[in-house]
Design a protein around this motif. Sequence first.
Motif, PDB file in Angstrom:
ATOM      1  N   PRO A 120      -6.560   3.959  -7.859  1.00  0.00           N
ATOM      2  CA  PRO A 120      -7.030   3.731  -9.219  1.00  0.00           C
ATOM      3  C   PRO A 120      -8.520   3.424  -9.232  1.00  0.00           C
ATOM      4  CG  PRO A 120      -5.044   2.457  -8.760  1.00  0.00           C
ATOM      5  CD  PRO A 120      -5.510   3.023  -7.463  1.00  0.00           C
ATOM      6  N   ALA A 169     -10.497  -0.106 -13.486  1.00  0.00           N
ATOM      7  CA  ALA A 169      -9.195  -0.285 -14.119  1.00  0.00           C
ATOM      8  C   ALA A 169      -8.670  -1.689 -13.859  1.00  0.00           C
ATOM      9  CB  ALA A 169      -8.213   0.746 -13.577  1.00  0.00           C
ATOM     10  N   THR A 224      -3.480  -6.028 -10.911  1.00  0.00           N
ATOM     11  CA  THR A 224      -2.323  -6.891 -11.160  1.00  0.00           C
ATOM     12  C   THR A 224      -2.346  -8.145 -10.295  1.00  0.00           C
ATOM     13  OG1 THR A 224      -0.982  -5.722  -9.512  1.00  0.00           O
ATOM     14  CG2 THR A 224      -0.926  -4.868 -11.762  1.00  0.00           C
ATOM     15  N   HIS A 255       2.919   0.098 -18.594  1.00  0.00           N
ATOM     16  CA  HIS A 255       1.666   0.323 -17.861  1.00  0.00           C
ATOM     17  C   HIS A 255       1.557  -0.637 -16.681  1.00  0.00           C
ATOM     18  CE1 HIS A 255      -2.359   1.503 -16.965  1.00  0.00           C
ATOM     19  NE2 HIS A 255      -2.896   0.351 -17.336  1.00  0.00           N
ATOM     20  N   ARG A 271       1.106   0.353 -12.723  1.00  0.00           N
ATOM     21  CA  ARG A 271      -0.025  -0.131 -11.945  1.00  0.00           C
ATOM     22  C   ARG A 271       0.420  -0.987 -10.771  1.00  0.00           C
ATOM     23  NH1 ARG A 271      -5.270  -0.535 -12.810  1.00  0.00           N
ATOM     24  NH2 ARG A 271      -5.054  -1.101 -10.628  1.00  0.00           N
ATOM     25  N   ASP A 291       1.642   1.209  -8.017  1.00  0.00           N
ATOM     26  CA  ASP A 291       0.504   1.865  -7.371  1.00  0.00           C
ATOM     27  C   ASP A 291      -0.186   0.938  -6.373  1.00  0.00           C
ATOM     28  OD1 ASP A 291       0.805   4.253  -8.701  1.00  0.00           O
ATOM     29  OD2 ASP A 291      -0.653   3.804 -10.275  1.00  0.00           O
ATOM     30  N   GLU A 292      -0.309  -0.348  -6.742  1.00  0.00           N
ATOM     31  CA  GLU A 292      -1.064  -1.282  -5.913  1.00  0.00           C
ATOM     32  C   GLU A 292      -0.239  -1.913  -4.805  1.00  0.00           C
ATOM     33  OE1 GLU A 292      -2.733  -4.135  -8.569  1.00  0.00           O
ATOM     34  OE2 GLU A 292      -4.045  -2.684  -9.554  1.00  0.00           O
TER      35      GLU A 292
END
Length: 339
Positions: free
Chosen positions: A221, A225, A228, A258, A262, A265-266
């Motif tokens: 990302p 952005a 988290t 969302h 995220r 993804d992290e």
Amino acid sequence: MAMTVFTHPGRHRVAVLARQILLPIELGIVHQLFGQAKEGASADGEPLYEVATCSLRAGDVGTDGDFTVAVPHGPRALAEADTVIVLSSYEDYVQDTPELAPPLAEAFALIRPGTRVASICTGAFVLASAGLLDGHTATTHWRYTDLFSRLFPRVRLDPDVLYTDGETVLTSAGCASGIDLCLHMIRRDHGTAVANDVARRTVVPPHREGGQVQYIRRPVPALSAPATSAAREWALRRLQEPITLGQMAARESMSVRHFTRRFRDEVGTTPINWLTQQRVELARELLEESDAPIDQVAARTGLGSAANLRQHFHLALGISPSAYRTTFRGPAGPRPSGA
């Protein structure tokens, strides 16, 4: 009579096998982490391990940098070790036969039966060539899984995990996952308190499950952005409380959908799975370091009931909380009710 390689009786002896051309970071990982493990999880405690670096022939070993490493010991160290760790080498990337090269075969013949053997990154090619991984689940760096599978069809290769633990044979993925593997072995040998102390003083995450993905095939990302991390820090401070996905998303001013995307993804897993992992990890610490009954451990970790704790604990570790406590604290002395 040849002199012994290891000089501290009573310490767990770790032999690190370095080959041409090695990645210095892997050698540093093993020495740094095992070297930091101290009795009582204290900087003043006695070292728990003695680490010795060896190669097929004592002397200079080339690296992928512009320097060499002077390795003091030959393969004799393998014969004296309690744990052998095989580092990766550029030789692995071009391996075209499943057979173990004669010098390596002679070295591996020195390893005593029952010795724990582990690999970092493509060091798994050596373990597989030696036949140690036949019938086992193993992993290696994701870039070389196709080559590995072609050479070693009898090994159950899992290309997505950070590390695997087959009791006496362990493998890890890319070199950084060697950190996770070494901390896992320290935790297995001496418990969570010692492993967490090593992680804190080395400033690395204390625990990542071996099943966490080693490589997420998605774009990184953009730095601008929202992240988290604030939600994770918030949740870690209140694991004993009920925590909803909506509360975590609100900490980052995101929608639940969302935030979940995220987070995955992290972190590589869902927020709910991550919360459960953190609660089980806290339960491990409490079982090792306190005499709290199982129902109190469940309450203090946010898992609710003793039955719920047992279920999640067994799913994560394959044993019951009481068996885990006995393993790491010993059977001596009365146990509190419910344990």
